[in-house]
Design a protein around this motif. Structure first.
Motif, PDB file in Angstrom:
ATOM      1  N   ASP A  31       1.133 -12.416  -1.269  1.00  0.00           N
ATOM      2  CA  ASP A  31       2.560 -12.030  -0.969  1.00  0.00           C
ATOM      3  C   ASP A  31       2.374 -10.465  -0.542  1.00  0.00           C
ATOM      4  OD1 ASP A  31       1.372 -11.039  -3.128  1.00  0.00           O
ATOM      5  OD2 ASP A  31       2.967 -11.677  -4.583  1.00  0.00           O
ATOM      6  N   ASN A  82       1.460  -8.051  -2.430  1.00  0.00           N
ATOM      7  CA  ASN A  82       1.395  -7.179  -3.424  1.00  0.00           C
ATOM      8  C   ASN A  82       0.159  -6.796  -3.893  1.00  0.00           C
ATOM      9  OD1 ASN A  82       4.278  -7.298  -3.613  1.00  0.00           O
ATOM     10  ND2 ASN A  82       4.291  -9.112  -4.851  1.00  0.00           N
ATOM     11  N   GLN A  83      -0.165  -5.404  -4.400  1.00  0.00           N
ATOM     12  CA  GLN A  83      -1.314  -4.975  -4.819  1.00  0.00           C
ATOM     13  C   GLN A  83      -1.645  -5.475  -6.171  1.00  0.00           C
ATOM     14  OE1 GLN A  83      -3.708  -3.206  -2.808  1.00  0.00           O
ATOM     15  NE2 GLN A  83      -2.126  -3.876  -1.353  1.00  0.00           N
ATOM     16  N   ALA A  84      -2.888  -5.863  -6.512  1.00  0.00           N
ATOM     17  CA  ALA A  84      -3.118  -6.386  -7.927  1.00  0.00           C
ATOM     18  C   ALA A  84      -4.911  -6.122  -7.873  1.00  0.00           C
ATOM     19  CB  ALA A  84      -3.047  -7.641  -8.030  1.00  0.00           C
ATOM     20  N   ALA A 111      -2.192  -8.862 -12.232  1.00  0.00           N
ATOM     21  CA  ALA A 111      -1.232  -7.918 -11.958  1.00  0.00           C
ATOM     22  C   ALA A 111      -1.281  -6.885 -13.195  1.00  0.00           C
ATOM     23  CB  ALA A 111       0.181  -8.356 -11.860  1.00  0.00           C
ATOM     24  N   GLN A 167      -5.387  -7.533  -2.757  1.00  0.00           N
ATOM     25  CA  GLN A 167      -4.086  -8.021  -2.378  1.00  0.00           C
ATOM     26  C   GLN A 167      -3.846  -9.449  -2.162  1.00  0.00           C
ATOM     27  OE1 GLN A 167      -3.232  -6.935   1.902  1.00  0.00           O
ATOM     28  NE2 GLN A 167      -1.443  -5.536   1.120  1.00  0.00           N
TER      29      GLN A 167
END
Length: 207
Positions: free
Chosen positions: A121, A123-125, A88, A118
């Protein structure tokens, strides 16, 4: 979770790059990654049930890449280790690892590079696959990861999951095992497994 129905299968729609290290050359937008628990598996077919109860039925072929995912620790990472790490981006622009997977020597070079990713969860990373050049910082938990066109520095906090990936066989496809299946429609439109990552010893693959 948004779903896409393809004949008898149900695909969870996520980005291919979440497990790009093993994805085959399917047309963009048609490859899907599904996490869950194996209902059954063999050298011909695999059935996976997701946490929300959807079922994926996919063919297994000689081209399907099967990997064993086993527990490891940060101490198993050394200079010249070939790794992949989801991370992240922090407010200061640095990368902080979400998980790290160490590739067996025979898998060196898999997914080399740095790309958007992605997580489970949603969320973008980012995902960075490459060779560990240095372990930096006072505690040695800052990795310089080098790939063909550059490098990234990734901080690995204590407690971040670390696993090892080794080549596997259909014998790993046991009912109850946690797995990730990357699949795409075959020539007949039926789901075909491009890759399967199977947790060993009850492990849930964190990728």
């Amino acid at each position: 979770m948004k779903l896409h129905h393809v004949l008898p299968a149900v695909f969870a729609i996520t980005t291919l790059h979440a497990f790009a290290v093993q994805a085959a050359d399917a047309p963009p937008g048609m490859t899907e990654k599904v996490r869950g628990t194996l209902v059954s598996g063999s050298a011909e077919a695999v059935t996976l049930r997701t946490a929300s109860g959807e079922v994926l039925n996919a063919r297994v072929t000689p081209a399907t890449r099967i990997n064993a995912v086993s527990a490891a620790t940060f101490a198993d990472i050394h200079p010249d280790s070939y790794i992949g790490t989801a991370a992240a981006t922090q407010p200061d622009g640095t990368l902080q690892a979400i998980e790290v997977h160490i590739f067996a020597p025979s898998l060196r070079g898999s997914g080399d590079g740095h790309r958007p990713w992605q997580g489970s969860d949603g969320n973008q990373a980012t995902m960075t696959n490459g060779t560990v050049g240095q372990l930096q910082g006072q505690d040695g938990r800052q990795l310089v990861v080098r790939y063909a066109n550059g490098e990234q520095t990734v901080r690995v906090p204590a407690g971040v999951p670390v696993v090892r990936l080794d080549p596997g066989t259909p014998a790993l496809l046991l009912p109850g095992a946690k797995a990730i299946v990357v699949a795409a429609p075959g020539e007949d439109g039926q789901p075909q497994a491009q890759s399967i990552a199977v947790g060993v010893g009850g492990l849930t693959p964190p990728m």
